[in-house]
Design an enzyme around this catalytic site. Structure first.
Site, short mmCIF file in Angstrom:
data_model
loop_
_atom_site.label_atom_id
_atom_site.label_comp_id
_atom_site.label_asym_id
_atom_site.label_seq_id
_atom_site.Cartn_x
_atom_site.Cartn_y
_atom_site.Cartn_z
N GLY A 21 0.54 -12.79 24.42
CA GLY A 21 0.17 -13.13 25.86
C GLY A 21 0.72 -14.26 26.17
O GLY A 21 0.48 -14.87 27.04
N GLY A 23 3.52 -15.00 25.03
CA GLY A 23 5.64 -15.38 25.40
C GLY A 23 5.18 -14.69 27.00
O GLY A 23 5.82 -15.28 28.08
N PHE A 123 -20.85 -15.15 22.04
CA PHE A 123 -19.95 -16.09 21.11
C PHE A 123 -20.16 -16.79 19.52
O PHE A 123 -20.77 -17.70 19.78
CB PHE A 123 -18.26 -15.67 20.88
N ASP A 225 7.23 -14.80 12.06
CA ASP A 225 9.17 -14.77 11.71
C ASP A 225 9.41 -16.20 12.87
O ASP A 225 10.09 -17.09 11.96
CB ASP A 225 9.73 -13.51 13.02
N GLN A 244 -7.71 -18.34 8.62
CA GLN A 244 -9.45 -17.19 9.22
C GLN A 244 -10.10 -16.04 8.22
O GLN A 244 -9.09 -15.62 9.01
CB GLN A 244 -9.60 -17.72 10.55
N HIS A 246 -12.63 -12.83 9.22
CA HIS A 246 -12.98 -12.61 10.42
C HIS A 246 -13.96 -11.77 9.14
O HIS A 246 -14.13 -11.46 8.23
CB HIS A 246 -12.41 -12.00 11.01
N LEU A 256 -10.48 -4.54 12.76
CA LEU A 256 -11.28 -5.70 12.91
C LEU A 256 -12.41 -4.42 13.79
O LEU A 256 -12.18 -3.41 14.71
CB LEU A 256 -11.00 -5.95 13.80
N GLU A 259 -16.27 -9.54 17.11
CA GLU A 259 -17.41 -10.56 16.50
C GLU A 259 -18.53 -10.15 18.52
O GLU A 259 -19.19 -10.31 18.27
CB GLU A 259 -16.81 -12.04 16.93
N ARG A 290 -17.34 -18.36 12.27
CA ARG A 290 -16.18 -16.93 11.13
C ARG A 290 -16.54 -17.88 9.76
O ARG A 290 -16.93 -17.46 8.69
CB ARG A 290 -15.31 -16.73 11.71
N HIS A 357 -7.74 -12.88 9.51
CA HIS A 357 -7.66 -12.70 10.78
C HIS A 357 -6.44 -13.06 11.38
O HIS A 357 -5.95 -13.18 12.36
CB HIS A 357 -8.68 -12.49 10.86
N ARG A 402 -10.73 -21.77 13.88
CA ARG A 402 -10.92 -21.53 15.12
C ARG A 402 -12.07 -21.20 15.63
O ARG A 402 -13.23 -19.71 15.05
CB ARG A 402 -9.92 -19.98 16.11
N LEU A 408 -7.14 -16.06 22.83
CA LEU A 408 -6.81 -15.62 23.58
C LEU A 408 -6.62 -16.42 24.92
O LEU A 408 -5.52 -16.72 25.87
CB LEU A 408 -7.49 -14.37 24.49
#
Ligand SMILES: Cc1cc2nc3c(=O)[nH]c(=O)nc-3n(C[C@H](O)[C@H](O)[C@H](O)COP(=O)(O)OP(=O)(O)OC[C@H]3O[C@@H](n4cnc5c(N)ncnc54)[C@H](O)[C@@H]3O)c2cc1C
Length: 602
Positions: A21, A23, A123, A225, A244, A246, A256, A259, A290, A357, A402, A408
């Site tokens: 997302g 890049g 959330f 990497d 983190q 999850h 997963l 949440e 979390r 996570h 986080r 995202l």
């Protein structure tokens, strides 16, 4: 070896390593501005880990309950346990509605309310009125939000003629004598050939390193990497002790369960059927952040209230939601239950455990995505020609923990911001490429030559498995000083073993054993940064909870073991010099008042 040797060379305005997302949001900005952009990816772009994101993207649209960006800003700072930089957090939360509407206009198939507006679910840690009650802020496309987002971005990139190099693995950054980054070396996996890609700007968007742990929700390609490339180019890594867990990975499988399940009303229960989160977090209950929920689950298990024959998991109960809601809002979760736990979640609860996570730390950047590395006392000094965005970067909006949906969001906000900054820089000061240093490809070629020349040694897989087991053991949900100190020794020993990895099959074409061996050299950088930084931080903050330093919420000086006097600072681990340094947290936002530290209860 020198550049004069017969390696193929190509030139671009910008080379982006990573087609997730972040890049692809950056590349879209660049190719739309008419720049010549190459995007490299180890896998087909839409198979990047972003595709697995389920729950949603955070933005204070206020479509379903009263909301504004100030609440989002406050929640993110509190979620970060005051380690997040408040200028970056303000920037992200203010930009959030804009980037989400933009994504909608790119064609993102969000779920809809009856009035046509974007559907939003509650959330963990997201609240209205500064912690008073949960808010509906996660913009969702069922439980396939990342899937929808990644395909939307890919389609827009194809339309804008971004050039993709699929199944190309970037090996190392090329830095010249001034310290500027002038491109990367890369391995074309299909042929085994090494190429030099020259660029005026290089952007790392390689995602997380979740595969340094044995039990992980992350894709197998998430081997850190970009972190390895940065570390080998003498760029320190920031805040790597913060990982983190999850709360709801499927027990035994690691896959997963979003949440969003709890956002839709699912409940965590112990062996007595008790909704135990009511005891720990009276206001937010199952929707506390979390790090907090994971620790409560672990506590229940430790105190003998886990479920199953070994009392080693917790149940996630969705049976009261009804089959219709589950199939409409959580269709993938329904399938995962069936395929990975043999459970029909509409009829019975599903076993879950906290599972690794997300990495909060990474390559340090400023809010334009430019990589920064300390020069003397100046910790804001920019590495010319190098940017980083997404999970591999640390800007830092997530601090010590986080909030769900903020990743995202950070991909979109900082992918776009970095894209804009690069466009401005290249268009305002047009220049040709800098000359490649003579030793441009030496580092990458010597790494490959060592593997190709090896006649004995251990297999990459065996060393990687031991590395993962060691990290799982020494840097888990609850840490102790002794365990972390032992971990430092264990990972240092594994680092020596990495140097002796052998490659039995030396063939060139699609040799995945060679790829894995190269990946282990990145895993070890991420793992060592994590364990050394963790052992050095003598307090509890966010995801870093150390039994030795735990205190009560009523401890006035160190509430819950957090030591703001000594530890309100970012860690920088420099692999090249084997040393740690620190830099201050940015407590001053851009335009609003700072949120002062306080006890973190929910
Ligand atoms: C199961 C799961 C569910 C999640 N759900 C949510 C959610 O609902 N909401 C939320 O906000 N966050 C969620 N997250 C977190 C979020 O999805 C990730 O942090 C984010 O997608 C990472 O995006 P990225 O662009 O940084 O990297 P990725 O999407 O991981 O992409 C990395 C890219 O880099 C490429 N790459 C890596 N190394 C190299 C190399 N050496 N050479 C060439 N290419 C390379 C890969 O091929 C890939 O294209 C979730 C994460 C997981 C694992």
């Amino acid at each position: 070896m020198s550049v004069g040797s017969n390696l193929s060379r190509r030139k671009f305005d910008v080379v982006i390593v990573g087609a997730g997302g972040s890049g692809m949001r950056a590349s879209l900005q660049l190719s739309r501005a008419g720049l010549n952009v190459a995007v490299l990816s180890k896998v087909f772009p839409t198979r990047s880990h972003t595709v697995a994101a389920q729950g949603g993207i955070g933005a204070s649209l206020g479509n379903m309950s009263e909301d504004n960006w100030h609440y989002h800003f406050y929640d993110t700072i509190k979620g970060s346990d005051w380690l997040g930089d408040q200028d970056a957090i303000e920037f992200m939360c203010r930009e959030a509605p804009k980037v989400v509407y933009e994504l909608e206009h790119f064609g993102m198939p969000f779920d809809r309310n009856a009035d046509g507006s974007i559907y939003q679910r509650p959330f963990g840690g997201h609240t209205a009125n500064y912690g008073e009650k949960p808010v509906q802020r996660a913009c969702a496309a069922a439980d396939r939000t990342g899937h929808a987002m990644l395909h939307t971005l890919y389609q827009q990139n194809v339309k804008s003629r971004t050039q993709f190099f699929v199944e190309w693995m970037a090996l190392d950054l090329i830095r010249d004598a001034d310290g500027d980054v002038v491109g990367v070396t890369a391995l074309e996996m299909e042929t085994g050939e090494v190429h030099i890609l020259e660029a005026k700007t290089t952007l790392l968007a390689t995602g997380g390193a979740g595969r340094i742990y044995a039990a992980s929700t992350n894709a197998f390609i998430n081997t850190g990497d970009g972190l390895g490339m940065a570390a080998r180019a003498n760029i320190p890594l920031q805040d790597m002790e913060f990982w983190q867990f999850h709360p709801t990975g499927v027990a035994g499988a690691g896959v997963l369960l979003t949440e969003g399940c709890r956002g839709e009303g699912a409940i965590l229960r112990n062996v007595n059927g008790e909704r135990f989160m009511e005891r720990y977090a009276p206001t937010l209950k199952d929707l506390a952040p979390r790090d907090f929920v994971s620790r409560c689950m672990d506590q229940e298990i430790k105190e003998g209230r886990g479920c199953g024959p070994n009392k080693d998991y917790i149940q996630l109960d969705m049976t009261h939601l009804g089959g219709d809601t589950i199939l409409k809002r959580l269709p993938s979760v329904f399938e995962i239950g069936h395929n990975f736990a043999n459970v029909d979640i509409t009829k019975e609860p599903i076993p879950v455990v906290p599972t690794i996570h997300y990495q909060m730390g990474g390559i340090p950047t400023n809010i334009n995505g430019q990589v920064v590395a300390p020069k003397g006392d100046d910790y804001k000094s920019v590495v010319n020609g190098l940017y980083a965005v997404g999970e591999c970067s640390c800007v830092s909006v997530h601090g010590a923990n986080r909030l769900g949906t903020n990743s995202l969001l950070d991909l979109l906000v900082f992918g776009r911001a970095a894209g804009n900054h690069i466009v401005d820089a290249i268009k305002n000061a047009p220049r040709s490429h800098k000359e490649l240093p003579k030793d441009a490809a030496d580092l990458a070629l010597s790494r490959l030559a060592r593997l190709d020349g090896s006649t004995s040694g251990e297999y990459a897989q065996d060393v990687a498995n031991d590395l993962r087991a060691s990290m799982q053991k020494h840097a888990g949900v609850f840490r102790t000083q002794k365990m972390m100190d032992e971990g430092v020794v264990s990972i240092a020993a594994i680092r020596e073993r990495v140097k002796g990895i052998t490659l039995k099959d030396k063939s060139k074409v699609f040799n995945t054993a060679r790829i894995e061996a190269l990946e282990v050299e990145n895993l070890i950088e991420a793992a060592q940064a994590t364990i050394v930084s963790a052992a050095a931080r003598r307090e509890c903050r966010g995801a870093h909870t150390v039994n030795d330093y735990e205190r009560g919420a009523d401890d006035a000086e160190f509430p819950l073991g957090r030591n703001d006097r000594e530890w309100m600072k970012h860690t920088l681990w420099d692999s090249a010099t084997n040393s740690l340094s620190y830099k201050p947290v940015q407590l001053k936002p851009l335009t609003v008042e700072s949120v002062p530290p306080k006890v973190r209860t929910f």
